[in-house]
Design a protein around this motif. Sequence first.
Motif, mmCIF file in Angstrom:
data_model
loop_
_atom_site.group_PDB
_atom_site.id
_atom_site.type_symbol
_atom_site.label_atom_id
_atom_site.label_comp_id
_atom_site.label_asym_id
_atom_site.label_seq_id
_atom_site.Cartn_x
_atom_site.Cartn_y
_atom_site.Cartn_z
ATOM 1 N N LYS A 38 24.680 16.308 54.748
ATOM 2 C CA LYS A 38 25.803 16.320 55.677
ATOM 3 C C LYS A 38 27.065 15.695 55.102
ATOM 4 O O LYS A 38 28.168 16.155 55.370
ATOM 5 C CB LYS A 38 25.399 15.648 56.982
ATOM 6 C CG LYS A 38 24.378 16.477 57.718
ATOM 7 C CD LYS A 38 24.016 15.932 59.040
ATOM 8 C CE LYS A 38 23.296 16.978 59.841
ATOM 9 N NZ LYS A 38 24.108 18.164 60.123
ATOM 10 N N LYS A 182 29.626 12.466 67.726
ATOM 11 C CA LYS A 182 29.611 13.885 68.102
ATOM 12 C C LYS A 182 28.188 14.445 68.119
ATOM 13 O O LYS A 182 27.825 15.312 67.315
ATOM 14 C CB LYS A 182 30.533 14.722 67.183
ATOM 15 C CG LYS A 182 30.143 14.690 65.733
ATOM 16 C CD LYS A 182 30.008 16.033 65.052
ATOM 17 C CE LYS A 182 29.274 17.144 65.634
ATOM 18 N NZ LYS A 182 27.807 17.117 65.689
ATOM 19 N N ASN A 184 25.075 16.708 69.106
ATOM 20 C CA ASN A 184 24.908 18.030 69.716
ATOM 21 C C ASN A 184 24.101 17.827 71.008
ATOM 22 O O ASN A 184 23.725 16.698 71.346
ATOM 23 C CB ASN A 184 24.260 19.026 68.739
ATOM 24 C CG ASN A 184 22.868 18.601 68.298
ATOM 25 O OD1 ASN A 184 22.181 17.860 68.999
ATOM 26 N ND2 ASN A 184 22.449 19.070 67.134
ATOM 27 N N THR A 220 28.666 18.544 71.270
ATOM 28 C CA THR A 220 28.816 19.941 70.833
ATOM 29 C C THR A 220 27.675 20.787 71.388
ATOM 30 O O THR A 220 26.544 20.320 71.535
ATOM 31 C CB THR A 220 28.860 20.064 69.297
ATOM 32 O OG1 THR A 220 27.591 19.704 68.747
ATOM 33 C CG2 THR A 220 29.945 19.183 68.695
ATOM 34 N N GLY A 222 26.943 24.205 70.279
ATOM 35 C CA GLY A 222 26.788 25.423 69.493
ATOM 36 C C GLY A 222 27.847 26.457 69.860
ATOM 37 O O GLY A 222 29.029 26.119 70.005
ATOM 38 N N GLY A 225 30.711 25.924 72.399
ATOM 39 C CA GLY A 225 31.854 25.058 72.159
ATOM 40 C C GLY A 225 31.526 23.589 72.246
ATOM 41 O O GLY A 225 30.404 23.171 71.936
ATOM 42 N N LEU A 239 35.362 28.896 71.096
ATOM 43 C CA LEU A 239 35.863 30.104 70.442
ATOM 44 C C LEU A 239 34.707 31.089 70.326
ATOM 45 O O LEU A 239 33.648 30.750 69.780
ATOM 46 C CB LEU A 239 36.384 29.747 69.039
ATOM 47 C CG LEU A 239 36.657 30.900 68.083
ATOM 48 C CD1 LEU A 239 37.736 31.813 68.645
ATOM 49 C CD2 LEU A 239 37.110 30.354 66.744
ATOM 50 N N GLY A 249 25.364 23.599 59.773
ATOM 51 C CA GLY A 249 26.459 22.829 59.173
ATOM 52 C C GLY A 249 27.755 22.938 59.956
ATOM 53 O O GLY A 249 28.747 22.282 59.611
ATOM 54 N N GLY A 251 28.354 21.698 62.807
ATOM 55 C CA GLY A 251 28.635 20.379 63.368
ATOM 56 C C GLY A 251 29.316 19.469 62.337
ATOM 57 O O GLY A 251 30.173 18.651 62.691
ATOM 58 N N ASP A 252 28.946 19.623 61.077
ATOM 59 C CA ASP A 252 29.550 18.813 60.015
ATOM 60 C C ASP A 252 31.027 19.199 59.815
ATOM 61 O O ASP A 252 31.895 18.344 59.654
ATOM 62 C CB ASP A 252 28.779 18.997 58.702
ATOM 63 C CG ASP A 252 27.290 18.723 58.879
ATOM 64 O OD1 ASP A 252 26.932 17.951 59.780
ATOM 65 O OD2 ASP A 252 26.487 19.314 58.118
ATOM 66 N N GLY A 279 34.204 24.517 63.096
ATOM 67 C CA GLY A 279 32.798 24.871 63.334
ATOM 68 C C GLY A 279 32.601 26.376 63.260
ATOM 69 O O GLY A 279 31.634 26.865 62.656
HETATM 70 N N1 LIG Z 1 27.982 30.701 66.696
HETATM 71 C C1 LIG Z 1 29.088 29.983 66.885
HETATM 72 N N2 LIG Z 1 30.233 30.568 67.275
HETATM 73 C C2 LIG Z 1 31.369 29.866 67.434
HETATM 74 N N3 LIG Z 1 31.458 28.538 67.237
HETATM 75 C C3 LIG Z 1 30.364 27.883 66.852
HETATM 76 C C4 LIG Z 1 29.124 28.556 66.641
HETATM 77 N N4 LIG Z 1 28.201 27.641 66.256
HETATM 78 C C5 LIG Z 1 28.832 26.460 66.233
HETATM 79 N N5 LIG Z 1 30.136 26.587 66.588
HETATM 80 C C6 LIG Z 1 31.133 25.520 66.692
HETATM 81 O O1 LIG Z 1 30.737 24.413 65.918
HETATM 82 C C7 LIG Z 1 30.499 23.266 66.750
HETATM 83 C C8 LIG Z 1 29.307 22.486 66.237
HETATM 84 O O2 LIG Z 1 28.149 23.301 66.301
HETATM 85 P P1 LIG Z 1 26.734 22.747 66.780
HETATM 86 O O3 LIG Z 1 26.822 22.307 68.200
HETATM 87 O O4 LIG Z 1 25.736 23.789 66.440
HETATM 88 O O5 LIG Z 1 26.576 21.457 65.862
HETATM 89 P P2 LIG Z 1 25.297 20.786 65.163
HETATM 90 O O6 LIG Z 1 24.059 21.095 65.954
HETATM 91 O O7 LIG Z 1 25.658 19.376 64.965
HETATM 92 O O8 LIG Z 1 25.243 21.539 63.764
HETATM 93 P P3 LIG Z 1 24.783 20.979 62.312
HETATM 94 O O9 LIG Z 1 24.084 19.666 62.540
HETATM 95 O O10 LIG Z 1 23.917 22.064 61.774
HETATM 96 O O11 LIG Z 1 26.020 20.826 61.504
HETATM 97 C C9 LIG Z 1 30.316 23.814 68.167
HETATM 98 O O12 LIG Z 1 30.714 22.844 69.123
HETATM 99 C C10 LIG Z 1 31.217 25.035 68.145
HETATM 100 O O13 LIG Z 1 32.552 24.648 68.422
#
Ligand SMILES: Nc1ncnc2c1ncn2[C@@H]1O[C@H](COP(=O)(O)OP(=O)(O)OP(=O)(O)O)[C@@H](O)[C@H]1O
Length: 310
Positions: A38, A182, A184, A220, A222, A225, A239, A249, A251-252, A279
């Motif tokens: 990360k 932040k 998820n 977050t 996914g 948003g 979005l 990644g 989220g990173d 993201g």
């Molecule tokens: N399929 C998608 N389409 C549009 N935006 C996305 C998508 N996936 C993730 N995002 C954006 O990225 C942000 C972070 O994604 P997510 O919630 O999956 O984080 P995460 O689980 O911490 O991911 P990771 O730990 O793998 O980096 C979301 O809040 C969203 O704004």
Amino acid sequence: MITVAGFNTAIDRLVTLDSFTLGEVQRANAVQNYPGGKGVHVAQTIAALGEPVQLVGLVDGPHRNFIARRMSERGVLFHGVEIKDELRQCLALRERDGRMTEVLDPGPLLSRAVRDQLLHTLGRAMDASAALVMSGSLPRGFEADTYAQLTRQGAAAGLPCFVDASGDALRLAVAAMPYLIKPNGDEAAQLLGSAVTGIDAAAALARVLHAGGVARPVVTLGAKGAVGYDGHGAWHAVLQLEHSENAVGSGDCFLAGLVVAQQRGWAFDEALRLAVACGAANALHEETGFVRRADVEALRARVEVTRLSA
Ligand SMILES: Nc1ncnc2c1ncn2[C@@H]1O[C@H](COP(=O)(O)OP(=O)(O)OP(=O)(O)O)[C@@H](O)[C@H]1O
Ligand SMILES: [Mg+2]
């Protein structure tokens, strides 16, 4: 300069196959290796957005040049602390239909000397810093309260501290009141013991975290948003992408956007807009945890940011 403590550097190995069946010999179509973990994702995304950044993390002999070269190409100043064991490997098996199966090594067990060296290297890096980002799992051998202690150290030095972790490391760090976390949906539910079922539940959790002393909690969700609360307002930013290639990644990259916006003094709703664009920009292409600045700029205009009623 932004400093990223992303100790648990990995080698990400992406194997592409037609389909994957348990218990059978598989033939790969392609194999690619990337420096991963990360911290690498966050740091290279901050650099892609145009802010100076340094990363403190582990490195091993066989991969020292590979990682140093990639970080330098990406504009990240990398301070690698070398271990005799191998870095952890993260194996991702990607089938043609997009399904991913991941196998993550437990990673090396660190000696006290290596732990001390990482913390010493980070302490020196923080001297010339405007923000501290703690990202990812702690390598085995570290105490779970390491991010909490670093948060206190960073705050004492006047640095805004950003934490992206899970489980005990996150729970203990929250008690040290970092500027921003932040989680998820899963991590947030683990933290507060209640499921995050949607935007309203995420906003409620963000308010609880804010009351607990986190200035800017963000949850977050996914593709749905993210929701953030800053004590004045709660915001939802999202979005819709037509197609997501690889959202691992995201989220990173999202966190990198929040850090960059904070450094630029942007309002919180604009910070969330940039983060959501980051993201989504990560999800556009195959590589994990990296964005192209032009993609982020193009997507930023398409992010919908809504103020949630109290
Ligand atoms: N399929 C998608 N389409 C549009 N935006 C996305 C998508 N996936 C993730 N995002 C954006 O990225 C942000 C972070 O994604 P997510 O919630 O999956 O984080 P995460 O689980 O911490 O991911 P990771 O730990 O793998 O980096 C979301 O809040 C969203 O704004
Ligand atoms: Mg995450």
